[in-house]
Design an enzyme around this catalytic site. Sequence first.
Site, short mmCIF file in Angstrom:
data_model
loop_
_atom_site.label_atom_id
_atom_site.label_comp_id
_atom_site.label_asym_id
_atom_site.label_seq_id
_atom_site.Cartn_x
_atom_site.Cartn_y
_atom_site.Cartn_z
N SER B 47 -77.46 28.07 26.33
CA SER B 47 -76.22 28.44 25.67
C SER B 47 -75.15 27.44 26.07
O SER B 47 -75.00 27.13 27.26
CB SER B 47 -75.80 29.87 26.06
OG SER B 47 -74.67 30.26 25.31
N GLU B 48 -74.41 26.93 25.09
CA GLU B 48 -73.53 25.78 25.32
C GLU B 48 -72.47 26.05 26.37
O GLU B 48 -71.97 25.13 27.01
CB GLU B 48 -72.85 25.36 24.00
CG GLU B 48 -71.88 26.41 23.47
CD GLU B 48 -71.27 26.03 22.12
OE1 GLU B 48 -71.78 25.11 21.47
OE2 GLU B 48 -70.28 26.68 21.74
#
Lengths: 226, 213
Positions: B47-48
Amino acid sequence: MIDKRVNSFKDAVADIPDGAVIMIGGFGSSGIPLKLIEALRQHGATGLTIISNNAGVAEEGIASLLRDGLVSKIVCSFPRSAGSIWFEKRFEEGSVELELVPQGTLSERIRIAGAGIGGFLTPTGYGTRLAEGKETRVINGKGYVLELPLPADYALVRAECGDPWGNLVYNTAGRNFNPMMASAARVTIAEVNSIVEVGGLNPEHVVTPGIFVDRLVAEEVDHAQV
Amino acid sequence: MLRFNPEQMAERVAQDIPDGAYVNLGIGIPTKVSNYVAGDKQVIYHSENGILAVGPAPAPGEENPNLINAGKQYVTLLPGGCYFDNAESFAIMRGGHLDIAVLGAFQVSATGDLANWATNNDKFPPAVGGAMDLAVGARKLFVVMRHTTRENEPKILEQCTYPLTGTGVVQRIFTDLAVIDVTPDGLRVVELFGENTFEEVQALTGARLLPPA
């Protein structure tokens, strides 16, 4: 003797002048220094430039600064979210300037500002509208865009726990932009849940070394005053 | 014609995620892909905002307000997972460390240009997030999107008309009608869903397609 603790959120932001460039940590609803932002709103400095990944939602955080007309420019990657009504309103009426930066370019520009680097070449955005007007270079057949450091006057960051020297540890994905921002501002102010004594943090777990932090305010201290 | 619904589209993408892959899923239909990856495959989701090994949604009452994914939904961390700051997260993305990114799109061109962050409406404030970094950095970029707009206009075009996210970045397009690869020879249909014919899909596409090999 080094003790960076400040007694209240109000005192922590009291010297922020009109026109200041302020980094604010957070991603979505995570890792945002909400109490420092509320103190900044009450402090009332205007013409602020805000550097943050998002532009706030509903009436909270950065959205409350936009609502009160304190922000003249916002530098971020994703200003528009469900409920970002105040950003959209100020943008539409033209009272807030937007500098849109791809997220990885935003965090790296902040990181290099803290690291003393004069710029970097990134493939991100090459050949797109967000690279217009910027220097480009082709290296080994791949296009890159020159991006410059993004420093600030103040950084408001959120961590889980700190010590009086300003060492910080974070809570899960609440880390996000906070460590880079702590390094990239002239004055860094950290909001934490709790403060332990010097030596109370496991040095292997410290994410932000205290040298980057100038002021530290804990929620519990502020609660005690109320 | 057979048009897959978003769940079926996600299920089809999941078939192409191999065991052991490090994967980033974009917001929308891409997020649904993890629901359909077979249980015997071990896939690590990035997840960024700074998470590797994103787990499922927490039980009600167990949410940690700090632990969210890029779509701002509450998530959990799987054993073996870890957290890192945003600059390191984007080093993972930009540096070619992710095997696959799955993104939605407004338009894709015949040469794999991607347009997914802005329309030509200047009154509507743009938002880019991590899309441009994923587009240039992931080893493989899958796009999952409806084949046409709600007005039945093609979204696969010779040239994108919306602002670009990246040039020549898309490898495979999963639509509600077919799977199409971007190849040096052009766009090649690799799978037609149900009884859909090549001619029917070509008629709804704004670029020349190559028939299945």
